[in-house]
Design an enzyme around this catalytic site. Structure first.
Site, PDB file in Angstrom:
ATOM      1  N   GLU A  95      16.280   0.749  18.473  1.00 43.06           N
ATOM      2  CA  GLU A  95      16.690   2.469  17.861  1.00 43.06           C
ATOM      3  C   GLU A  95      17.971   2.407  18.396  1.00 43.06           C
ATOM      4  OE1 GLU A  95      15.311   2.706  15.523  1.00 43.06           O
ATOM      5  OE2 GLU A  95      13.380   1.230  15.327  1.00 43.06           O
ATOM      6  N   HIS A  99      20.427   0.727  16.438  1.00 42.65           N
ATOM      7  CA  HIS A  99      20.533   1.036  14.870  1.00 42.65           C
ATOM      8  C   HIS A  99      22.171   1.971  15.112  1.00 42.65           C
ATOM      9  CE1 HIS A  99      17.785  -1.208  12.763  1.00 42.65           C
ATOM     10  NE2 HIS A  99      16.749  -0.675  13.848  1.00 42.65           N
ATOM     11  N   HIS A 112      18.894  -4.764  11.093  1.00 40.54           N
ATOM     12  CA  HIS A 112      17.934  -5.655  11.907  1.00 40.54           C
ATOM     13  C   HIS A 112      18.276  -7.088  11.143  1.00 40.54           C
ATOM     14  CE1 HIS A 112      14.679  -2.576  10.670  1.00 40.54           C
ATOM     15  NE2 HIS A 112      14.697  -2.263  11.824  1.00 40.54           N
ATOM     16  N   CYS A 169      15.346 -11.917  18.383  1.00 41.45           N
ATOM     17  CA  CYS A 169      16.752 -10.971  18.452  1.00 41.45           C
ATOM     18  C   CYS A 169      16.129  -9.507  18.588  1.00 41.45           C
ATOM     19  CB  CYS A 169      17.448 -10.752  17.669  1.00 41.45           C
ATOM     20  SG  CYS A 169      18.757  -9.634  17.986  1.00 41.45           S
ATOM     21  N   CYS A 175      20.983 -11.187  19.652  1.00 44.38           N
ATOM     22  CA  CYS A 175      21.611 -12.484  19.925  1.00 44.38           C
ATOM     23  C   CYS A 175      22.895 -11.994  19.619  1.00 44.38           C
ATOM     24  CB  CYS A 175      21.247 -12.824  18.282  1.00 44.38           C
ATOM     25  SG  CYS A 175      21.666 -12.042  17.124  1.00 44.38           S
TER      26      CYS A 175
END
Length: 171
Positions: free
Chosen positions: A124, A127, A133, A139, A159
């Protein structure tokens, strides 16, 4: 933290977050969940309302905010008004909300529960730094798609692509 959030869990989250994000982390005093965020029909707290509450009630000099609760939270997903979730963030904003409620599913061992909460908090926060996403298997930024298996299958790392994007934003 909101209401009865566990103090020892706060310490774990703070320590683990420092491994991913080099930041000055401040744990504010516990707050009470705002009544306007409660969705009575399903006895859940609306995560988007909680993000708005955090945004409005956090000093401007604080750059990122993680709200933590053990209550069930939800958001609207497609045609479903009250979809239960692990967390929600304001992409490229400064607020995110994480609930431990659904992370205990499966009567998991405490170690697995701790792994889950750390992954969701780091996800979170990702983000809020502008990460979306990711489709790369395992990942940290994979979309959970409503299942705890996705969280459990994450590697606990970003990743290469997400790591590069994050590094660019953080410099």
């Amino acid at each position: 933290p909101f209401d009865t959030f566990n103090a020892s869990l706060l310490k774990l989250i703070k320590k683990s977050t420092l491994k991913y994000y080099n930041a000055n982390i401040i744990v504010s005093p516990k707050k009470t969940l705002p009544k306007q965020a409660y969705y009575k029909p399903n006895r859940r707290w609306r995560a988007d309302e909680l993000l708005w509450y955090l945004e409005k009630n956090t000093p401007v000099q604080i750059t990122k905010v993680v709200g933590l609760t053990n209550k069930d939270i939800s958001t609207t997903k497609g045609k479903i008004y009250d979809w239960g979730i692990f967390g929600l963030a304001s992409v490229t904003g400064r607020t995110c909300m994480v609930s431990t409620f659904r992370l205990r599913f499966g009567n998991v061992h405490i170690k697995k529960f701790h792994e889950r909460i750390i992954k969701v908090v780091i996800h979170e926060l990702g983000h809020t730094f502008g990460l979306f996403h990711c489709q790369t298997p395992r990942c940290m930024m994979n979309d959970a798609k409503g299942t705890i298996r996705t969280v459990d299958n994450e590697s606990g790392k970003f990743c290469d692509t997400c790591r590069k994007k994050l590094k660019h934003v953080l410099r």
